[in-house]
Design an enzyme around this catalytic site. Structure first.
Site, mmCIF file in Angstrom:
data_model
loop_
_atom_site.group_PDB
_atom_site.id
_atom_site.type_symbol
_atom_site.label_atom_id
_atom_site.label_comp_id
_atom_site.label_asym_id
_atom_site.label_seq_id
_atom_site.Cartn_x
_atom_site.Cartn_y
_atom_site.Cartn_z
ATOM 1 N N ASP A 168 2.746 7.954 1.958
ATOM 2 C CA ASP A 168 1.455 7.273 1.717
ATOM 3 C C ASP A 168 2.823 5.126 1.345
ATOM 4 O O ASP A 168 3.403 5.480 0.694
ATOM 5 C CB ASP A 168 0.848 7.950 0.920
ATOM 6 N N ASP A 170 -0.255 3.004 0.559
ATOM 7 C CA ASP A 170 -0.590 1.475 -0.148
ATOM 8 C C ASP A 170 -0.974 2.956 -1.748
ATOM 9 O O ASP A 170 -1.203 4.283 -1.241
ATOM 10 C CB ASP A 170 -2.008 1.411 0.304
#
Length: 241
Positions: A168, A170
């Site tokens: 991931d 952000d």
């Protein structure tokens, strides 16, 4: 050991016939060969109507395909008289398994035009029903193509002896914002725009982010995950390399 590739669906071979109700035609010339790709309205053969006794020779006539596919067999010899309704060719119909913006990637047929011509038909024109890229909804593939791509990915991972690690972006590896504080240190901050007229974005990498990715990439096949656009993901990925 690699898993054997599964066989695809059986090919659908259909017959293209001489128009019924017309007078017999003499086959003058083939315009295609076995293995040739056909689109709707592709010319298959040139024929001449057989004149009745005492009639003048009629103009030559082109026999066209009413479907897209690949020619598997030509049914007739040059000079042969073809009766109305007789089979002139056998064609393996294109199932349009990969479609991009209404165009079949296999045969090039514009399916939007085909749909407008056959708007009342019940059977679907294309088998492409699976969206492959979330940011490109116009790209569709058939379930068979999607399963094949999945098997190929699995086989590649087995060969490389790796698992997939979803990374991931952000709030995990990075933090991106449109707000920029003038007193903020520029150390470790990447400034960029996704396009002309787009807002300036400011991305800060998590400490030791690149070192982590270099080490983990030796053990896993890394896939980037973000709710942002594809261009955003590519831009950040280029920064992390």
């Amino acid at each position: 050991m690699e898993e054997p590739a599964a066989e695809g669906p059986a090919a659908r071979v259909t017959e293209i016939r001489c128009p019924a109700g017309a007078r017999p035609l003499r086959l003058l010339e083939w315009k295609v060969k076995p293995g040739a790709l056909l689109n709707v309205d592709s010319v298959i053969a040139v024929c001449a109507p057989v004149p009745a006794e005492g009639e003048c020779r009629a103009a030559e006539r082109k026999l066209k395909s009413d479907r897209a596919g690949v020619v598997r067999e030509l049914c007739g010899q040059l000079g042969q008289v073809i009766a109305p309704g007789s089979v002139i060719a056998k064609v393996e119909e294109c199932s349009h398994p990969i479609v991009m913006k209404g165009l079949c990637a296999e045969c090039g047929q514009d399916l939007t035009q085909l749909q407008s011509k056959n708007g009342r038909q019940q059977a679907p024109i294309s088998t492409a029903t699976v969206s492959m890229v979330h940011s490109v909804p116009e790209l569709m593939v058939s379930s068979e193509q999607a399963e094949q791509l999945g098997r190929e990915d699995q086989q590649r991972l087995h060969r490389n002896r790796k698992l997939v690690l979803m990374v991931d972006l952000d709030q995990t590896l990075i933090h991106t914002t449109e707000q920029h504080c003038q007193r903020m240190s520029n150390k470790g901050i990447f400034h960029f725009q996704l396009g002309r007229g787009e807002p300036m974005l400011h991305t800060r990498l998590r400490p030791h982010c690149k070192d982590f990715l270099e080490k983990i990439a030796k053990l896993y096949e890394l896939h980037v995950f973000t709710f942002g656009s594809r261009l955003y993901a590519h831009t950040i990925a280029g920064t992390l390399l």
